[in-house]
Design a protein around this motif. Structure first.
Motif, PDB file in Angstrom:
ATOM      1  N   UNK A  12     -10.728  -6.107  -2.561  1.00 39.72           N
ATOM      2  CA  UNK A  12     -11.000  -6.871  -1.343  1.00 39.72           C
ATOM      3  C   UNK A  12      -9.695  -7.422  -0.781  1.00 39.72           C
ATOM      4  N   UNK A  13      -9.721  -8.055   0.391  1.00 44.11           N
ATOM      5  CA  UNK A  13      -8.464  -8.546   1.001  1.00 44.11           C
ATOM      6  C   UNK A  13      -7.680  -9.505   0.118  1.00 44.11           C
ATOM      7  N   UNK A 162      -9.122  -1.697 -12.170  1.00 47.49           N
ATOM      8  CA  UNK A 162      -8.317  -2.282 -11.110  1.00 47.49           C
ATOM      9  C   UNK A 162      -8.862  -3.646 -10.683  1.00 47.49           C
ATOM     10  N   UNK A 163     -10.171  -3.821 -10.738  1.00 50.25           N
ATOM     11  CA  UNK A 163     -10.752  -5.091 -10.310  1.00 50.25           C
ATOM     12  C   UNK A 163     -10.366  -6.208 -11.268  1.00 50.25           C
ATOM     13  N   UNK A 164     -10.356  -5.902 -12.559  1.00 43.63           N
ATOM     14  CA  UNK A 164      -9.948  -6.902 -13.555  1.00 43.63           C
ATOM     15  C   UNK A 164      -8.465  -7.236 -13.403  1.00 43.63           C
ATOM     16  N   UNK A 165      -7.668  -6.190 -13.192  1.00 46.41           N
ATOM     17  CA  UNK A 165      -6.232  -6.397 -13.012  1.00 46.41           C
ATOM     18  C   UNK A 165      -5.964  -7.221 -11.754  1.00 46.41           C
ATOM     19  N   UNK A 166      -6.703  -6.929 -10.684  1.00 43.75           N
ATOM     20  CA  UNK A 166      -6.517  -7.651  -9.432  1.00 43.75           C
ATOM     21  C   UNK A 166      -6.938  -9.110  -9.569  1.00 43.75           C
ATOM     22  N   UNK A 246      10.967  -7.065  -0.892  1.00 44.18           N
ATOM     23  CA  UNK A 246      10.478  -5.794  -1.417  1.00 44.18           C
ATOM     24  C   UNK A 246       9.254  -6.047  -2.285  1.00 44.18           C
ATOM     25  N   UNK A 247       8.199  -5.281  -2.069  1.00 43.89           N
ATOM     26  CA  UNK A 247       6.985  -5.436  -2.856  1.00 43.89           C
ATOM     27  C   UNK A 247       5.731  -5.425  -2.016  1.00 43.89           C
ATOM     28  N   UNK A 248       5.812  -5.916  -0.764  1.00 43.75           N
ATOM     29  CA  UNK A 248       4.614  -5.885   0.068  1.00 43.75           C
ATOM     30  C   UNK A 248       4.186  -4.451   0.363  1.00 43.75           C
ATOM     31  N   UNK A 249       5.121  -3.498   0.188  1.00 47.59           N
ATOM     32  CA  UNK A 249       4.801  -2.090   0.411  1.00 47.59           C
ATOM     33  C   UNK A 249       3.933  -1.511  -0.698  1.00 47.59           C
ATOM     34  N   UNK A 250       3.586  -2.344  -1.710  1.00 42.81           N
ATOM     35  CA  UNK A 250       2.642  -1.894  -2.732  1.00 42.81           C
ATOM     36  C   UNK A 250       1.238  -1.739  -2.143  1.00 42.81           C
ATOM     37  N   UNK A 251       0.972  -2.399  -1.024  1.00 38.87           N
ATOM     38  CA  UNK A 251      -0.357  -2.342  -0.413  1.00 38.87           C
ATOM     39  C   UNK A 251      -0.786  -0.914  -0.072  1.00 38.87           C
ATOM     40  N   UNK A 260     -12.597  -2.732   2.490  1.00 40.35           N
ATOM     41  CA  UNK A 260     -12.656  -3.454   3.750  1.00 40.35           C
ATOM     42  C   UNK A 260     -12.000  -2.616   4.845  1.00 40.35           C
ATOM     43  N   UNK A 261     -12.106  -3.074   6.068  1.00 40.46           N
ATOM     44  CA  UNK A 261     -11.563  -2.344   7.209  1.00 40.46           C
ATOM     45  C   UNK A 261     -10.035  -2.286   7.145  1.00 40.46           C
ATOM     46  N   UNK A 262      -9.495  -1.127   7.470  1.00 43.19           N
ATOM     47  CA  UNK A 262      -8.038  -0.968   7.473  1.00 43.19           C
ATOM     48  C   UNK A 262      -7.370  -1.794   8.572  1.00 43.19           C
ATOM     49  N   UNK A 263      -8.160  -2.311   9.492  1.00 40.71           N
ATOM     50  CA  UNK A 263      -7.601  -3.165  10.543  1.00 40.71           C
ATOM     51  C   UNK A 263      -7.029  -4.468   9.976  1.00 40.71           C
TER      52      UNK A 263
END
Length: 370
Positions: A12-13, A162-166, A246-251, A260-263
């Motif tokens: 999720x966001x 991934x959900x647990x890690x997140x 550097x790091x926000x590009x992990x998204x 969720x919406x890619x918007x």
């Protein structure tokens, strides 16, 4: 080889924000105020440089946000490059990203030993089992054990889902923000009594001050002055601002798993960058405002953020910094683990990895649990 595993849409966001923010903020946000930011740019120069750097990275974030809806698959820049510039360019891009992401994982784990040294007055808790010296640093078996166990633990967390890690990433990122805000509030409250002591506001020539004797007066004497001096102080930190974010590009690496919406991708990236900017500027300001003799502390090579926290909150300040910097390091490990795994997953699907590794990635039952 056709991949039978499917990445599930579980992020999720808030998950995605925590991944990006955790990768942006690391050990440097707590150690660089004394090592780099304050002497080179002071409080004002650092604040301006980091804000300008954030604005530039936001422009880049919009570019990512434009590409994600067009190619909503794991792999991020690798996927974009393959579709837009072909296989050869994607090969180069993918492997450079693998190297960049994977080296950040063990690098962050080794910072735990530095954190323990900084918090431990005796600096000997992990100093057992001497191994070797490299680049002037002594390497001990105790430090290697801690770093290795952390890598194993966070690797396992990524494997089990991934959900647990997140969720763990959200906890780490949330605690980090709470710690930084706590120090900032303590600084503001203290400033009402003593006032802000941030001079020299544009930093000073550290090497020249050390050569002159290394006193507070020397630091003020060698403060950056005049238009060129002030501009130079801003540019000194602005030059490394892209590295700091550097790091926000992990998204985009995990875009295949968004529920969720890619918007919303652009706003999530922007918020992560702005939070990162706040952490950098806040820690730097706290370090200067809480210490009457911060230039002398800087020239002595002390951990000024930790000392400032102790000045503001006593032993509680030390705990807050220890918790905050630990969360910064651990969230970086988690985030870059996730980015690396998604990137290599995408590269394996496209045949960019050796056959043996491709089979391991594509056929393992653990991948089905992601």
């Amino acid at each position: 080889m056709k991949n039978e595993a499917v990445l599930q849409k579980k992020l999720n966001p808030l998950h995605v924000w925590a991944i990006a923010f955790g990768c942006v903020i690391g050990w440097g946000s707590f150690i660089n105020p004394g090592k780099k930011f304050l002497p080179a740019s002071g409080v004002a120069g650092t604040a301006i440089a980091m804000i300008l750097g954030a604005l530039i990275m936001i422009v880049i974030a919009f570019s990512y946000a434009y590409m994600v809806p067009k190619y909503p698959k794991a792999g991020g820049e690798f996927t974009f490059t393959k579709n837009c510039f072909g296989k050869n360019a994607a090969f180069i891009c993918g492997w450079f990203l693998v190297i960049a992401y994977l080296t950040n994982v063990p690098m962050n784990s080794t910072a735990i030993g530095l954190i323990v040294d900084g918090l431990d007055e005796q600096k000997d808790i992990l100093k057992f089992g001497f191994h070797y010296t490299i680049a002037g640093f002594d390497i001990y078996f105790g430090e290697m054990i801690v770093a290795t166990l952390i890598l194993i633990l966070f690797g396992f967390l990524n494997i089990i889902g991934v959900k647990k890690a997140a969720f763990v990433q959200i906890v780490l990122s949330g605690l980090l923000i709470v710690c930084v805000i706590s120090l900032f509030i303590a600084m503001v409250i203290n400033a009402e009594k003593t006032g802000f002591n941030i001079k020299p506001v544009w930093g000073f020539d550290k090497n020249a001050a050390l050569a002159a004797g290394g006193t507070v007066n020397d630091a003020n004497s060698f403060a950056h002055k005049g238009t060129l001096g002030i501009l130079g102080s801003i540019l000194a930190t602005f030059a490394i601002a892209p590295w700091a974010y550097v790091g926000f590009d992990a998204i985009p690496q995990a875009s295949e798993e968004f529920n969720f919406s890619y918007k919303k991708v652009s706003i999530i990236m922007i918020i992560a960058i702005l939070f990162g900017c706040f952490v950098y500027v806040s820690n730097n300001t706290v370090a200067a405002a809480a210490l009457d003799n911060w230039p002398e502390r800087v020239m002595a090579g002390e951990w000024v953020v930790l000392i400032a926290a102790e000045e503001l909150l006593g032993s509680y300040g030390k705990v807050i910094v220890g918790l905050g910097v630990s969360c910064a390091v651990l969230s970086g490990i988690m985030g870059f683990y996730l980015a690396s795994s998604r990137l290599m997953y995408s590269m394996s699907n496209e045949g960019y990895l050796p056959n043996g590794l491709v089979k391991l990635i594509q056929n393992t039952e653990l991948l089905r649990m992601l």
